[in-house]
Design an enzyme around this catalytic site. Structure first.
Site: not given
Length: 565
Positions: A298-300, A302
């Site tokens: 998720y986000c960073v 990811g």
């Protein structure tokens, strides 16, 4: 304090406002005669600039006419939710909010009309102008907000005292409050999906969740949340919990809970987070005696998962990850949106000065993210909780939003410079992890990529670019809403929608043009995709139950790190 302003008072302030308006119009007309226009100065030879200036003053004269004779022009509903209240329809306040919107619109138009300015500088100017415009709204000030005036008269000033109390409390903790701080407790009414911590390092805890079905998918799932925030964004109240939903679908779920940085983590860099993801995968494989796992970033996290996959490919270990899912994650930062405005030499120097002990206080990042949506996440609360003196709502997502985490300074600096500023992740071999070069072009792991259509942190266009770099099969899904609500959208809510396109689009615009819209949550689409890669199941017993396998339980979920211990 008088109960109501007198007629003489209203006449006085109407005269003052009118005189000020007249001075502005005279100055504008004089500027036009001299070949310039306000706002902004433009050569007389530029007809477009003169047209914009003429439009500005024509609209200004219309507002003046409306103030003097409200019945002369048909009423227009407020298009901005800040001004939808009935009190804003009174002539003086109607003029005030329309004047503000007129000036704001023209300021933003002038920025868009600038020519010969580098794109990066124009983006920064656009962002700064929008922030200024949001800050100067008449809704943000007690004497120009009719609803605040009415509330002050009604409560005899008690709203302002309560608002001052709220503001002083926020100043004391150095952070804006968005939700009732006493409404939620970790492990009680949020982050309460049953599970246990089964592994701990100085950087993270690994939580295994208890099965809720008699059989589970043979391939387990590990979720890597961003360490910029707490992991329980995916485990809010039970009806919103992605983790609980996955468990109920028959998935063995593991969650990494990152430690909030302190001085002991001053030397932590990106390599450490990549290797932590590799280690977590190996711990799960060994615990359950499986060859591979599904992974979500998720986000960073990811972004980091993409690098992890490249590292595993370079080490001939790519088979350890059966599939990779990316929630609003960027790997190509060429179109990374408004956050790039915070990656200037001045901002980097400021961040360095804020990290003397080797970590960045999470309140700085919280303020940065709030600035990206200043109207909703700053000024809305200034008006409601400081000026109107309203109570904070018991909102689990906003509670999570205010639960900040500190960041290792070395990692944060390299993240901003190597990725946001220099975009090195998409250059084969430009970055390495403990000596292993990173080349995203070698990643052949099946990927599911989710983006939010209104995402202000990881813009959909930026997330889309991951499709240009992986070589394996990839499914892209565009979800309604933004960075959080676009992800945390359970099927039971019946909210939003998502778009898919199986025609092999080459750009996001082409994807959207040919996409099929499906109402509701994209979670079932993801689950079908996951099962398509391995639908085999096994009994939910033995090591599938936290603490009953080779690793004893260390403590109950949600663990210690999420609580700042």
């Amino acid at each position: 304090m008088t109960d109501q302003p007198s007629l003489a008072d209203l006449q006085h302030w109407t005269r003052v406002i009118g005189q000020g308006q007249q001075m502005m119009m005279e100055a504008g007309l004089d500027a036009m005669q001299r070949g310039a226009a306000w706002p902004g100065a433009f050569p007389a030879a530029d007809p477009a600039a003169l047209t914009r200036a003429q439009d500005f003053w024509t609209e200004n004269l219309t507002l003046w006419q409306r103030l003097l004779d409200p019945a002369a022009l048909p009423p227009e509903p407020a298009r901005d939710k800040r001004f939808k209240g009935e009190a804003w329809q009174a002539p003086v306040f109607d003029w005030m909010r329309r004047s503000y919107q007129l000036v704001a619109d023209h300021m933003l138009r002038e920025v868009e009309a600038l020519e010969g300015v580098p794109a990066r500088q124009k983006d920064q100017l656009r962002f700064a102008t929008r922030a200024f415009v949001d800050a100067m709204s008449p809704a943000n000030f007690a004497l120009t907000n009719p609803e605040v005036i009415a509330r002050t008269l009604e409560t005899r000033g008690e709203n302002l005292l309560k608002g001052l109390q709220n503001m002083l409390a926020d100043l004391g903790k150095g952070q804006l409050t968005h939700a009732d701080p006493n409404a939620f407790e970790l492990g009680r009414n949020i982050a309460n999906t049953p599970g246990k911590v089964i592994h701990r390092t100085p950087l993270y805890e690994l939580i295994q969740y208890a099965p809720a079905t008699e059989s589970v998918l043979a391939t387990p799932l590990v979720i890597f949340p961003p360490w910029i925030n707490r992991f329980y964004i995916l485990d809010l109240s039970p009806e919103k919990s992605f983790i609980r939903w996955c468990v109920e679908q028959g998935i063995t779920v593991f969650m990494v809970s990152w430690k909030s940085a302190d001085a002991s983590m001053a030397e932590i860099v990106w390599d450490d987070y990549v290797e932590a993801q590799v280690e977590a995968v190996d711990v799960i494989r060994d615990l359950l005696s499986v060859d591979r796992v599904h992974a979500i970033g998720y986000c960073v996290a990811g972004t980091t998962l993409a690098a992890t996959l490249a590292v595993l490919a370079a080490r001939d270990e790519a088979a350890k990850v059966a599939s990779a899912t990316f929630f609003t994650a960027q790997v190509d930062f060429a179109a990374a949106g408004d956050l790039t405005n915070f990656v200037t030499d001045e901002q980097l120097a400021l961040i360095g000065s804020l990290s003397p002990q080797g970590f960045l206080d999470g309140r700085y990042m919280a303020a940065t993210f709030n600035l990206l949506r200043g109207r909703d996440l700053i000024w809305n609360y200034v008006t409601n909780n400081y000026l109107l003196g309203e109570d904070y709502p018991p909102f689990d997502l906003l509670h999570w939003n205010g639960d900040t985490t500190n960041l290792p300074a070395k990692w944060h600096f390299s993240y901003l410079t190597d990725l946001y500023r220099d975009n090195k992740l998409v250059e084969p071999g430009a970055l390495s992890i403990n000596g292993t070069p990173v080349d995203l072009g070698t990643v052949a792991t099946p990927a599911y990529v989710q983006a939010g259509r209104e995402d202000h942190i990881a813009p959909a266009e930026s997330v889309w670019r991951i499709t240009h770099h992986f070589q394996g099969p990839l499914r892209f899904v565009l979800a309604g809403s933004g960075h959080i609500a676009g992800v945390v959208n359970p099927p039971s809510s019946g909210k939003y929608q998502y778009w898919t396109n199986d025609a092999g689009a080459k750009s996001l615009d082409e994807f959207v043009a040919g996409a099929s819209e499906t109402k509701g949550s994209w979670w079932p689409d993801w689950l079908a995709w996951l099962r398509s890669h391995d639908a085999a199941t096994v009994p939910a017993s033995g090591g599938r139950v936290p603490g009953q396998g080779a690793r004893p339980a260390l403590e109950e979920a949600p663990g210690s790190y999420v609580k700042g211990r």
